[in-house]
Design an enzyme around this catalytic site. Sequence first.
Site, PDB file in Angstrom:
ATOM      1  N   HIS A  96       0.874  -1.177   0.000  1.00 32.73           N
ATOM      2  CA  HIS A  96       0.000   0.000   0.000  1.00 32.73           C
ATOM      3  C   HIS A  96       0.911   1.226   0.000  1.00 32.73           C
ATOM      4  O   HIS A  96       2.032   1.172   0.516  1.00 32.73           O
ATOM      5  CB  HIS A  96      -0.823  -0.067   1.293  1.00 32.73           C
ATOM      6  CG  HIS A  96      -1.894   0.960   1.439  1.00 32.73           C
ATOM      7  ND1 HIS A  96      -1.643   2.243   1.852  1.00 32.73           N
ATOM      8  CD2 HIS A  96      -3.237   0.886   1.250  1.00 32.73           C
ATOM      9  CE1 HIS A  96      -2.787   2.909   1.930  1.00 32.73           C
ATOM     10  NE2 HIS A  96      -3.768   2.110   1.562  1.00 32.73           N
ATOM     11  N   LYS A 151     -10.429  -0.690  10.637  1.00 32.46           N
ATOM     12  CA  LYS A 151     -10.559  -1.819   9.710  1.00 32.46           C
ATOM     13  C   LYS A 151     -10.921  -3.104  10.438  1.00 32.46           C
ATOM     14  O   LYS A 151     -11.094  -4.146   9.822  1.00 32.46           O
ATOM     15  CB  LYS A 151      -9.245  -2.020   8.945  1.00 32.46           C
ATOM     16  CG  LYS A 151      -8.950  -0.912   7.925  1.00 32.46           C
ATOM     17  CD  LYS A 151      -7.704  -1.248   7.159  1.00 32.46           C
ATOM     18  CE  LYS A 151      -7.134  -0.071   6.395  1.00 32.46           C
ATOM     19  NZ  LYS A 151      -7.913   0.251   5.184  1.00 32.46           N
ATOM     20  N   CYS A 182      -4.909   2.481  -3.501  1.00 36.69           N
ATOM     21  CA  CYS A 182      -3.656   3.018  -2.929  1.00 36.69           C
ATOM     22  C   CYS A 182      -2.512   2.034  -3.138  1.00 36.69           C
ATOM     23  O   CYS A 182      -1.663   1.848  -2.251  1.00 36.69           O
ATOM     24  CB  CYS A 182      -3.810   3.357  -1.447  1.00 36.69           C
ATOM     25  SG  CYS A 182      -4.977   4.659  -1.147  1.00 36.69           S
ATOM     26  N   ASP A 242       3.147  -4.544   7.924  1.00 36.04           N
ATOM     27  CA  ASP A 242       1.919  -3.773   7.791  1.00 36.04           C
ATOM     28  C   ASP A 242       0.759  -4.743   8.017  1.00 36.04           C
ATOM     29  O   ASP A 242       0.479  -5.593   7.174  1.00 36.04           O
ATOM     30  CB  ASP A 242       1.883  -3.158   6.378  1.00 36.04           C
ATOM     31  CG  ASP A 242       0.547  -2.496   6.067  1.00 36.04           C
ATOM     32  OD1 ASP A 242      -0.410  -2.676   6.843  1.00 36.04           O
ATOM     33  OD2 ASP A 242       0.469  -1.807   5.035  1.00 36.04           O
ATOM     34  N   GLN A 256      -4.454  -5.084   6.971  1.00 35.21           N
ATOM     35  CA  GLN A 256      -5.422  -6.085   6.511  1.00 35.21           C
ATOM     36  C   GLN A 256      -5.292  -7.389   7.291  1.00 35.21           C
ATOM     37  O   GLN A 256      -6.257  -8.149   7.375  1.00 35.21           O
ATOM     38  CB  GLN A 256      -5.225  -6.370   5.013  1.00 35.21           C
ATOM     39  CG  GLN A 256      -5.441  -5.180   4.108  1.00 35.21           C
ATOM     40  CD  GLN A 256      -6.856  -4.614   4.175  1.00 35.21           C
ATOM     41  OE1 GLN A 256      -7.807  -5.318   4.479  1.00 35.21           O
ATOM     42  NE2 GLN A 256      -6.986  -3.332   3.930  1.00 35.21           N
TER      43      GLN A 256
HETATM   44  N1  PLP Z   1      -1.777  -0.831   4.541  1.00 31.96           N
HETATM   45  C1  PLP Z   1      -2.731  -1.546   3.930  1.00 31.96           C
HETATM   46  C2  PLP Z   1      -2.403  -2.904   3.400  1.00 31.96           C
HETATM   47  C3  PLP Z   1      -4.021  -1.013   3.800  1.00 31.96           C
HETATM   48  O1  PLP Z   1      -4.967  -1.725   3.189  1.00 31.96           O
HETATM   49  C4  PLP Z   1      -4.287   0.284   4.311  1.00 31.96           C
HETATM   50  C5  PLP Z   1      -5.605   0.907   4.136  1.00 31.96           C
HETATM   51  O2  PLP Z   1      -6.326   0.612   3.209  1.00 31.96           O
HETATM   52  C6  PLP Z   1      -3.261   0.969   4.961  1.00 31.96           C
HETATM   53  C7  PLP Z   1      -2.026   0.381   5.057  1.00 31.96           C
HETATM   54  C8  PLP Z   1      -3.485   2.317   5.555  1.00 31.96           C
HETATM   55  O3  PLP Z   1      -4.363   2.243   6.638  1.00 31.96           O
HETATM   56  P1  PLP Z   1      -4.947   3.564   7.290  1.00 31.96           P
HETATM   57  O4  PLP Z   1      -5.556   4.349   6.166  1.00 31.96           O
HETATM   58  O5  PLP Z   1      -5.959   3.070   8.259  1.00 31.96           O
HETATM   59  O6  PLP Z   1      -3.824   4.280   7.932  1.00 31.96           O
END
Ligand code: PLP
Length: 406
Positions: free
Chosen positions: A123, A226, A364, A200, A203
């Site tokens: 992401h 999430k 993203c 990360d 998910q």
């Molecule tokens: N990493 C992954 C794999 C994501 O799917 C997301 C959000 O869609 C993020 C990071 C960023 O999360 P946040 O927007 O809650 O900071």
Amino acid sequence: MSFDALTLRQRFPVLSRRVRGKEFVYLDNAATTHKPDVVIEALRRFYAEEYATVHRGVYFLSEQATHAYEQVRVKAARFLGAARPEEIVFVRGTTEALNLVAYSWGGTFLKRGDTVLVSAMEHHSNIVPWQLVCERSGARLEVIPMSDRGELMMEEFERQLTSSVKIVAVTQLSNALGTLNPVREICALARRAGAVSVVDGAQGAPHLAVDVREMGCDFYACSGHKMYGPSGIGLLYGRHELLEKMPPWQGGGDMIDSVRFEKTEYAAPPRRFEAGTPAIAPVIGLGATLDFLASFDRVAAEAHERQLLEETEKRLRAVQGLRIIGTARRKAGAVSFVMENAHPHDIAAVADEEGVALRAGHHCAQPVMARFGVPATARASFAIYNTVADVEALVAALHKVNRIFS
Ligand code: PLP
């Protein structure tokens, strides 16, 4: 402890509403999930009956709020399998957690000639913070490639793991492809090579039981919103030994031991990384979320979601002109796809007419789109409250897309 999706579904008030005259089918859970009654009630009660600032007041409500706030840290440590509550930093979400590590650890320890390794399916929030710190430090960003199925190329990764690699930052579960990565193996290889691992878990945490010590990572990031919790709150796990060596990344109230104009002494972790009045109510709401997550059988929930994903993929393969993007052998949570005759935004618009909330776009993860040669995909992503009826509604909407656009 048991798990029943239909019973749990009733705990989420918004899911019983109708949208565009149709039953609401929510399949954008990878973006954010809905909230159960207990989380909504915890927020209401806190604001209505218990609200106060934390860490500073010596009056009853503030002491009570401080205790409740710190208890959530204890619960979060248990939820992630951390060795101690001090290894949990409250942040706004995964994005802020990753920026914190990049800025504080990366900004201090990275230097010219070092390498930061990220994967090809990250992401943007696990790419851009590293690019920023690489620009400042002179370190280089390198990318672990992935196969046409959307699986990381582990042999290539091992070749890339030279002594110049100081950080390996990978996602546990890809939001764009649904690929489950072998994070345990990745963290073990990184550690053996002397690199710090950053996972990360944006998910991963909503779908899988997490144990950071078993995973062997140095840092782990996730977002409350999430995983059925409030927005504006997330968790950063950091191994204490590392957090202790890291400087603050923001200055202000609450992150200090003493302030003099000549010199300021910083508080110990995690307070060192929590400048200013924190997200008090979202933390309290997150506490209720963690209780909620502990109230049902998460292994059974994982199996339910896996079954839904398999059922969806089976039915999608039967839709004329549809191609699934990301066919990894281990997947969870989400399926991305394109259709021959309709742009993903058209797919999502037609689905919306049927009350089905789907996501369309680059999620993203523009490098993932580039890797697969598509500008965007449509994505269905699941949560504990989804059922086969939701999958049927999705597939019916996709047949309608074909009727309109063929
Ligand atoms: N990493 C992954 C794999 C994501 O799917 C997301 C959000 O869609 C993020 C990071 C960023 O999360 P946040 O927007 O809650 O900071």
